[in-house]
Enzyme design. Structure first.
Site, PDB file in Angstrom:
ATOM      1  N   LYS A   1       0.851  -1.197   0.000  1.00 43.86           N
ATOM      2  CA  LYS A   1       0.000   0.000   0.000  1.00 43.86           C
ATOM      3  C   LYS A   1       0.881   1.239   0.000  1.00 43.86           C
ATOM      4  O   LYS A   1       2.044   1.226   0.436  1.00 43.86           O
ATOM      5  CB  LYS A   1      -0.944   0.020   1.205  1.00 43.86           C
ATOM      6  CG  LYS A   1      -0.289   0.135   2.582  1.00 43.86           C
ATOM      7  CD  LYS A   1      -0.009   1.568   3.048  1.00 43.86           C
ATOM      8  CE  LYS A   1       0.821   1.586   4.331  1.00 43.86           C
ATOM      9  NZ  LYS A   1       1.337   2.909   4.699  1.00 43.86           N
TER      10      LYS A   1
ATOM     11  N   LEU B   1       5.391   0.431   3.486  1.00 44.53           N
ATOM     12  CA  LEU B   1       4.527  -0.111   2.433  1.00 44.53           C
ATOM     13  C   LEU B   1       3.609  -1.217   2.946  1.00 44.53           C
ATOM     14  O   LEU B   1       2.964  -1.909   2.154  1.00 44.53           O
ATOM     15  CB  LEU B   1       5.391  -0.641   1.276  1.00 44.53           C
ATOM     16  CG  LEU B   1       6.275   0.398   0.580  1.00 44.53           C
ATOM     17  CD1 LEU B   1       7.186  -0.277  -0.456  1.00 44.53           C
ATOM     18  CD2 LEU B   1       5.439   1.480  -0.088  1.00 44.53           C
ATOM     19  N   ALA B   2       3.564  -1.402   4.252  1.00 52.03           N
ATOM     20  CA  ALA B   2       2.673  -2.386   4.903  1.00 52.03           C
ATOM     21  C   ALA B   2       2.993  -3.822   4.516  1.00 52.03           C
ATOM     22  O   ALA B   2       2.095  -4.654   4.421  1.00 52.03           O
ATOM     23  CB  ALA B   2       1.203  -2.074   4.606  1.00 52.03           C
ATOM     24  N   GLY B   3       4.276  -4.129   4.331  1.00 50.38           N
ATOM     25  CA  GLY B   3       4.664  -5.485   3.933  1.00 50.38           C
ATOM     26  C   GLY B   3       4.203  -6.559   4.900  1.00 50.38           C
ATOM     27  O   GLY B   3       3.647  -7.577   4.496  1.00 50.38           O
TER      28      GLY B   3
ATOM     29  N   VAL C   1      11.163  -4.609   3.610  1.00 56.30           N
ATOM     30  CA  VAL C   1      10.816  -4.688   5.034  1.00 56.30           C
ATOM     31  C   VAL C   1      11.022  -3.327   5.696  1.00 56.30           C
ATOM     32  O   VAL C   1      11.948  -2.598   5.354  1.00 56.30           O
ATOM     33  CB  VAL C   1      11.692  -5.755   5.729  1.00 56.30           C
ATOM     34  CG1 VAL C   1      11.376  -5.839   7.211  1.00 56.30           C
ATOM     35  CG2 VAL C   1      11.497  -7.107   5.055  1.00 56.30           C
ATOM     36  N   SER C   2      10.149  -2.980   6.645  1.00 58.78           N
ATOM     37  CA  SER C   2      10.237  -1.701   7.383  1.00 58.78           C
ATOM     38  C   SER C   2      10.373  -0.528   6.427  1.00 58.78           C
ATOM     39  O   SER C   2      11.252   0.317   6.571  1.00 58.78           O
ATOM     40  CB  SER C   2      11.425  -1.715   8.365  1.00 58.78           C
ATOM     41  OG  SER C   2      11.275  -2.742   9.308  1.00 58.78           O
ATOM     42  N   ALA C   3       9.478  -0.492   5.452  1.00 58.22           N
ATOM     43  CA  ALA C   3       9.603   0.479   4.370  1.00 58.22           C
ATOM     44  C   ALA C   3       8.445   1.462   4.290  1.00 58.22           C
ATOM     45  O   ALA C   3       8.461   2.374   3.471  1.00 58.22           O
ATOM     46  CB  ALA C   3       9.735  -0.263   3.033  1.00 58.22           C
TER      47      ALA C   3
ATOM     48  N   ASP D   1      -2.589  -1.214   9.879  1.00 56.89           N
ATOM     49  CA  ASP D   1      -2.818  -1.315   8.434  1.00 56.89           C
ATOM     50  C   ASP D   1      -3.500  -2.614   8.017  1.00 56.89           C
ATOM     51  O   ASP D   1      -3.872  -2.771   6.854  1.00 56.89           O
ATOM     52  CB  ASP D   1      -1.483  -1.205   7.674  1.00 56.89           C
ATOM     53  CG  ASP D   1      -0.885   0.187   7.746  1.00 56.89           C
ATOM     54  OD1 ASP D   1      -1.655   1.155   7.880  1.00 56.89           O
ATOM     55  OD2 ASP D   1       0.349   0.308   7.661  1.00 56.89           O
TER      56      ASP D   1
END
EC number: 2.7.1.148
Length: 280
Positions: A7, A96-98, A92-94, A133
């Site tokens: 996202k 972007l809601a991975g 990861v930890s970006a 999220d």
């Protein structure tokens, strides 16, 4: 196989701090064509296995996908176990809601695998126990999330466009960013303008209305994120913003040739650059 799309935020506002220490937020989010892939296999024994190839993502109960499976099994009294194979494509930890989108995909996938047939609203309510999220990610598409992220209202999709994401080689802790919030000093986005632009499907109005109340906090800790945003705009993006608490910055462009030029330009700033379509 369940796709778990990333996202991006078109707007992110923090309204106030609650008595429980969490913050009430107002976030307009949409999905992009950058996805993890989740495969689920039923096991005879009551266990949860996580299989993935990533040194940055835990494969035990710290993984949100594991927690989602545990919560689903408990809620719907599923005696069988499950093996969760995760193909990670989202950084990861970006911002972007991975992790959240993986958890949401597990909830949707287990709902089918075990023939529970719960409506999405029930899965979203379940997901809101896992993170801010997750409820949105259960639905995907485009929506505004309020409260702790658990109040979801679906919105029209943005117009078709290209999204360039650029992520510096750092991780940003959402908790750290929220701990540094001073509500009286936040620059609040005009969420109403973003909503109006989406209703009209007005691409350029969306671009000039983008806003993220967390940007200044992350920029102060990691100035390179601000530099990437400025570089994205200077390269010609119609709009650019940090997603979530960062560090990923995205740019929006309507035409592929222009998007390709910006993508090539941003490769000079950081290695992790993607050019994808908006899904919404």
């Amino acid at each position: 196989m369940e796709k778990a799309p990333a996202k991006i935020n078109l707007s992110l506002d923090v309204l106030h701090k609650r008595d429980d220490g969490y913050h009430d937020v107002e976030m307009v989010m949409t999905t992009i064509d950058l996805s993890d892939r989740i495969e689920l296999q039923q096991l005879p024994k009551d266990e949860i296995q996580i299989a993935l190839e990533s040194r940055y993502v835990p494969s035990d109960e710290r993984n949100l996908a594991y927690q989602a499976a545990k919560l689903f099994k408990k809620t719907y009294q599923i005696p069988n176990g499950v093996r969760i194979q995760i193909e990670k494509n989202i950084p990861v930890s970006a911002g972007l809601a991975g992790g959240s989108t993986d958890a949401a995909a597990v909830l949707r996938g287990l709902n089918r695998l075990f023939h529970v047939n719960a409506p999405l609203k029930d899965l979203a309510k379940l997901g809101s126990n896992l993170g801010a999220d997750v409820a949105f990610c259960v639905y995907g598409k485009t929506a505004i999330a309020k409260g702790f992220g658990d109040q979801i209202e679906m919105l029209p999709s943005p117009p078709n466009c290209w999204v360039i994401t650029a992520r510096p080689d750092i991780g940003v802790s959402t908790r750290t960013i929220f701990e540094r919030i001073e509500l009286q000093h936040l620059q609040h986005p005009d969420t109403k303008k973003v909503l109006e632009a989406l209703q009209k499907r007005d691409f350029y109005q969306i671009c000039i209305s983008l806003g993220n109340a967390l940007e200044d906090i992350t920029f102060a800790l990691h100035p390179e994120v601000n530099r990437i945003k400025n570089a994205m705009l200077q390269a010609g993006a119609d709009g650019a913003m940090m997603s979530g608490s960062g560090p990923t910055v995205f740019g929006l462009v309507q035409h592929f040739s222009k998007a390709q030029r910006i993508y090539n330009s941003m490769r000079g700033f950081c290695e992790d650059v993607q050019l994808v379509r908006i899904l919404g």
